[in-house]
Design an enzyme around this catalytic site. Structure first.
Site, PDB file in Angstrom:
ATOM      1  N   VAL A 109       0.808  -1.223   0.000  1.00 26.90           N
ATOM      2  CA  VAL A 109       0.000   0.000   0.000  1.00 26.90           C
ATOM      3  C   VAL A 109       0.841   1.273   0.000  1.00 26.90           C
ATOM      4  CG1 VAL A 109      -2.003  -1.114   1.094  1.00 26.90           C
ATOM      5  CG2 VAL A 109      -0.291   0.067   2.527  1.00 26.90           C
ATOM      6  N   TYR A 164       3.222   6.064  15.012  1.00 28.47           N
ATOM      7  CA  TYR A 164       1.884   5.481  14.815  1.00 28.47           C
ATOM      8  C   TYR A 164       0.793   6.509  15.111  1.00 28.47           C
ATOM      9  CZ  TYR A 164      -1.655   1.693  15.388  1.00 28.47           C
ATOM     10  OH  TYR A 164      -2.741   0.848  15.301  1.00 28.47           O
ATOM     11  N   LYS A 172      -1.970   7.754  12.440  1.00 28.20           N
ATOM     12  CA  LYS A 172      -3.410   7.536  12.632  1.00 28.20           C
ATOM     13  C   LYS A 172      -4.130   8.869  12.870  1.00 28.20           C
ATOM     14  CE  LYS A 172      -3.329   2.920  12.440  1.00 28.20           C
ATOM     15  NZ  LYS A 172      -3.781   2.194  11.233  1.00 28.20           N
TER      16      LYS A 172
HETATM   17  N1  LIG Z   1      -4.668  -5.335  16.645  1.00 25.57           N
HETATM   18  C1  LIG Z   1      -4.958  -4.220  17.303  1.00 25.57           C
HETATM   19  O1  LIG Z   1      -5.022  -4.199  18.542  1.00 25.57           O
HETATM   20  C2  LIG Z   1      -5.224  -2.944  16.559  1.00 25.57           C
HETATM   21  C3  LIG Z   1      -5.684  -1.858  17.293  1.00 25.57           C
HETATM   22  C4  LIG Z   1      -5.940  -0.659  16.646  1.00 25.57           C
HETATM   23  C5  LIG Z   1      -5.734  -0.551  15.281  1.00 25.57           C
HETATM   24  N2  LIG Z   1      -5.288  -1.625  14.586  1.00 25.57           N
HETATM   25  C6  LIG Z   1      -5.091  -1.434  13.152  1.00 25.57           C
HETATM   26  O2  LIG Z   1      -5.733  -2.468  12.449  1.00 25.57           O
HETATM   27  C7  LIG Z   1      -5.082  -2.671  11.201  1.00 25.57           C
HETATM   28  C8  LIG Z   1      -4.843  -4.155  11.019  1.00 25.57           C
HETATM   29  O3  LIG Z   1      -3.982  -4.607  12.026  1.00 25.57           O
HETATM   30  P1  LIG Z   1      -4.037  -6.108  12.586  1.00 25.57           P
HETATM   31  O4  LIG Z   1      -4.243  -6.023  14.032  1.00 25.57           O
HETATM   32  O5  LIG Z   1      -4.938  -6.914  11.750  1.00 25.57           O
HETATM   33  O6  LIG Z   1      -2.509  -6.510  12.391  1.00 25.57           O
HETATM   34  P2  LIG Z   1      -1.822  -7.597  11.441  1.00 25.57           P
HETATM   35  O7  LIG Z   1      -0.371  -7.429  11.645  1.00 25.57           O
HETATM   36  O8  LIG Z   1      -2.438  -8.919  11.703  1.00 25.57           O
HETATM   37  O9  LIG Z   1      -2.247  -7.142   9.984  1.00 25.57           O
HETATM   38  C9  LIG Z   1      -1.632  -6.059   9.330  1.00 25.57           C
HETATM   39  C10 LIG Z   1      -1.502  -6.406   7.883  1.00 25.57           C
HETATM   40  O10 LIG Z   1      -0.958  -5.307   7.164  1.00 25.57           O
HETATM   41  C11 LIG Z   1      -0.048  -5.827   6.206  1.00 25.57           C
HETATM   42  N3  LIG Z   1       0.910  -4.806   5.793  1.00 25.57           N
HETATM   43  C12 LIG Z   1       1.920  -4.245   6.514  1.00 25.57           C
HETATM   44  N4  LIG Z   1       2.593  -3.359   5.759  1.00 25.57           N
HETATM   45  C13 LIG Z   1       1.997  -3.361   4.532  1.00 25.57           C
HETATM   46  C14 LIG Z   1       2.219  -2.663   3.329  1.00 25.57           C
HETATM   47  N5  LIG Z   1       3.212  -1.766   3.195  1.00 25.57           N
HETATM   48  N6  LIG Z   1       1.411  -2.936   2.283  1.00 25.57           N
HETATM   49  C15 LIG Z   1       0.403  -3.823   2.387  1.00 25.57           C
HETATM   50  N7  LIG Z   1       0.132  -4.520   3.503  1.00 25.57           N
HETATM   51  C16 LIG Z   1       0.927  -4.273   4.566  1.00 25.57           C
HETATM   52  C17 LIG Z   1       0.623  -7.003   6.911  1.00 25.57           C
HETATM   53  O11 LIG Z   1       1.217  -7.876   5.974  1.00 25.57           O
HETATM   54  C18 LIG Z   1      -0.579  -7.611   7.630  1.00 25.57           C
HETATM   55  O12 LIG Z   1      -1.243  -8.528   6.818  1.00 25.57           O
HETATM   56  C19 LIG Z   1      -3.805  -1.830  11.242  1.00 25.57           C
HETATM   57  O13 LIG Z   1      -3.991  -0.655  10.494  1.00 25.57           O
HETATM   58  C20 LIG Z   1      -3.654  -1.500  12.713  1.00 25.57           C
HETATM   59  O14 LIG Z   1      -2.979  -0.290  12.905  1.00 25.57           O
HETATM   60  C21 LIG Z   1      -5.023  -2.819  15.187  1.00 25.57           C
END
Ligand SMILES: NC(=O)c1ccc[n+]([C@@H]2O[C@H](COP(=O)([O-])OP(=O)(O)OC[C@H]3O[C@@H](n4cnc5c(N)ncnc54)[C@H](O)[C@@H]3O)[C@@H](O)[C@H]2O)c1
Length: 255
Positions: free
Chosen positions: A62, A155, A159
């Site tokens: 992305v 981060y 965000k």
């Molecule tokens: N898990 C939590 O507690 C939490 C809380 C708040 C926000 N989020 C947000 O939710 C979203 C998903 O996170 P998650 O918890 O599923 O984590 P995750 O690590 O399981 O998934 C993140 C995904 O993003 C992909 N990714 C990373 N860099 C990339 C790039 N340059 N291009 C394309 N894909 C890329 C990774 O390969 C992975 O599949 C994120 O934006 C994260 O900031 C997660």
């Protein structure tokens, strides 16, 4: 009901994978955009198919304009313009204070979590051209868009910037019937929170800060994404919806 085309980034893992599967259960066409792990993307595709949806796996970085262009072109070649974008791709905070943070770390996080949202939103919109049907963009942001943490400047800035991108897009795209919203999760048990998934004591300690008493699941976030993409949410745009069991309400504890 006619099938819609749903593009999900970061769909090989965590919240993205859960969103893809949830839209699959709604019978939609789901484009699973993945970063590197093709086998994991195929597992998501199998879940989409098992739920009654149609799956397509496409690699996309992305943070790379050419990669985003190629991925959307591949989806459009199969199914035409997309109806819904769920952008879940993201990196977690570095845990490094600003004093110690390398410029490369700052750029990597901003490129993925903020510029990635810009690039995928823009390509989703230009792919729709002059289409006038209802459409939706959902960015997975975080409570850290407004509840900051030491060691999370990269981060939190990404965000926080995403909040303003979402609101700006919502105004720009309302005349085109594209609704744009953000989901702001708290502590969700995904690979991003690997330690909490593997270490019960650590997880329970963190869960004491959550009024509802537990971390959330990726499926709970996915349910919200499905709602925001649905006709039931037809009057919601420019919103940032918190899903955190009350965690961010505890910020002023002791004030
Ligand atoms: N898990 C939590 O507690 C939490 C809380 C708040 C926000 N989020 C947000 O939710 C979203 C998903 O996170 P998650 O918890 O599923 O984590 P995750 O690590 O399981 O998934 C993140 C995904 O993003 C992909 N990714 C990373 N860099 C990339 C790039 N340059 N291009 C394309 N894909 C890329 C990774 O390969 C992975 O599949 C994120 O934006 C994260 O900031 C997660």
């Amino acid at each position: 009901m006619t099938q819609r085309t749903i593009v999900v980034t970061g769909a090989e893992s965590g919240i993205g994978a859960a969103c893809a599967a949830a839209f699959g259960r709604c019978g939609e066409r789901v484009a699973i955009l993945y970063y590197a792990d093709r086998a994991a993307a195929e597992t998501t595709a199998a879940a989409v198919s098992a739920g009654g949806g149609t799956a397509l796996t496409v690699q996309a970085h992305v943070d790379d304009e050419g990669s985003v262009e190629a991925a959307f072109a591949a989806v459009e070649a199969e199914w035409g313009p997309a109806d819904v974008l769920v952008n879940s791709a993201g990196l977690n905070m570095s845990g490094v204070t600003v004093r110690a943070m390398a410029l490369a770390q700052w750029r990597r996080l901003l490129d993925t979590d903020l510029t990635g949202a810009f690039l995928t939103s823009r390509r989703f919109l230009t792919g729709r051209g002059t289409a006038t049907g209802d459409a939706a963009i959902i960015h997975i942001s975080s409570i850290h868009a407004y509840a900051v943490r030491a060691g999370g400047a990269d981060y939190c800035a990404a965000k926080g910037g995403l909040s303003n991108l979402v609101e700006t897009l919502a105004i720009e795209e309302a005349p085109n019937r594209v609704r744009v919203n953000a989901i702001e999760p708290g502590m969700i048990l995904t690979p991003m929170n690997a330690r909490a998934q593997q270490d019960d004591t650590y997880r329970r300690t963190l869960e004491q800060n959550i009024p509802l008493g537990r971390a959330g699941s990726a499926d709970e976030v996915a349910d919200l994404a499905v709602f925001l993409a649905s006709d039931q949410a037809r009057y919601i745009t420019g919103a940032r919806i918190v899903i955190d069991g009350g965690l961010s309400l505890m910020q002023a504890l002791g004030a």
